[in-house]
Design an enzyme around this catalytic site. Sequence first.
Site, PDB file in Angstrom:
ATOM      1  N   ARG A   1     -22.572  -8.134 -18.292  1.00 52.38           N
ATOM      2  CA  ARG A   1     -21.115  -8.201 -18.150  1.00 52.38           C
ATOM      3  C   ARG A   1     -20.390  -7.578 -19.333  1.00 52.38           C
ATOM      4  NH1 ARG A   1     -22.053 -13.706 -18.629  1.00 52.38           N
ATOM      5  NH2 ARG A   1     -23.833 -13.016 -17.399  1.00 52.38           N
TER       6      ARG A   1
ATOM      7  N   PHE B   1     -21.112  -7.282 -23.213  1.00 57.65           N
ATOM      8  CA  PHE B   1     -22.270  -6.408 -23.463  1.00 57.65           C
ATOM      9  C   PHE B   1     -23.542  -7.239 -23.600  1.00 57.65           C
ATOM     10  CE2 PHE B   1     -18.644  -3.957 -24.965  1.00 57.65           C
ATOM     11  CZ  PHE B   1     -18.841  -2.752 -24.329  1.00 57.65           C
ATOM     12  N   HIS B   2     -23.748  -8.110 -22.652  1.00 58.12           N
ATOM     13  CA  HIS B   2     -24.977  -8.912 -22.632  1.00 58.12           C
ATOM     14  C   HIS B   2     -25.154  -9.518 -21.240  1.00 58.12           C
ATOM     15  CE1 HIS B   2     -21.793 -11.782 -24.054  1.00 58.12           C
ATOM     16  NE2 HIS B   2     -22.251 -12.387 -22.983  1.00 58.12           N
ATOM     17  N   ALA B   3     -26.332 -10.086 -21.043  1.00 62.19           N
ATOM     18  CA  ALA B   3     -26.613 -10.866 -19.833  1.00 62.19           C
ATOM     19  C   ALA B   3     -27.178 -12.199 -20.303  1.00 62.19           C
ATOM     20  CB  ALA B   3     -27.628 -10.132 -18.961  1.00 62.19           C
TER      21      ALA B   3
END
Length: 133
Positions: A95, A48-50
Site C-alpha cells: 500500500r 510503501f510496505h505490506a
Amino acid sequence: MQIIKYAFQQHGDDRGMLVALEEFDDIPFEIKRVYYMYDTKEGVHRGFHAHKNLEQILICIYGSCDVLLDNGKQKKIVSLEKPYEGLYVPNNMWREMYNFSQDAVLMVLASEHYVEADYIRDYDEFLKFVKET
Ligand code: T46
C-alpha cells in the site's frame, strides 16, 4: 483484484451526521488498534510496505487522499474522500497513500497491535513473499 470499500451507515439529523463502527458487525475483525495521520505535508507519499498478518480499514474522516493497493499481480488506486467510507486492506497487500489534501485525517482500524516484524518494506521481498504464500 477485488476492492472492498464499505459505505457505513450514517445517522443524520438536523444536528449533523454520526457514524458508529462496531467490530464484527460494521468492521469484519476485532479492532485491536486505532491510529490516524494528519498534518501530512504536500507531495508526501506514505506506506510503501505490506503486512503478513494484519487487516485494516482505512477511513479518511476529513479531507481526502488516494491509496494504491498492489497484490503483486495487479494494482488499483482508490480515492478516499468521504468520512463514511472505509477501504478494507487485507494481508499481503502493498500500500501507498498519497495526494493528501492539506486538511486530511486518515484513520486506520487495525486487527492487530503494532508489530514491526510484521512489515515487509522491500518491494522485491514482497513479490517473493506473495509468490510463496
Ligand atoms: C499502514 C499504513 C496505512 C507506532 O508506533 N505505532 C503504530 O501503530 C503505527 C502505525 C506507527 N507507529 C510509529 C512507527 C513510525 O515511527 O509511527 C511512525 C510512523 O509509522 P509508519 O512510517 O509505519 O507510517 P505509514 O504511514 O508509512 O504506515 C502506516 C502503518 O504503519 C501501516 O501499518 O498500513 O499506515
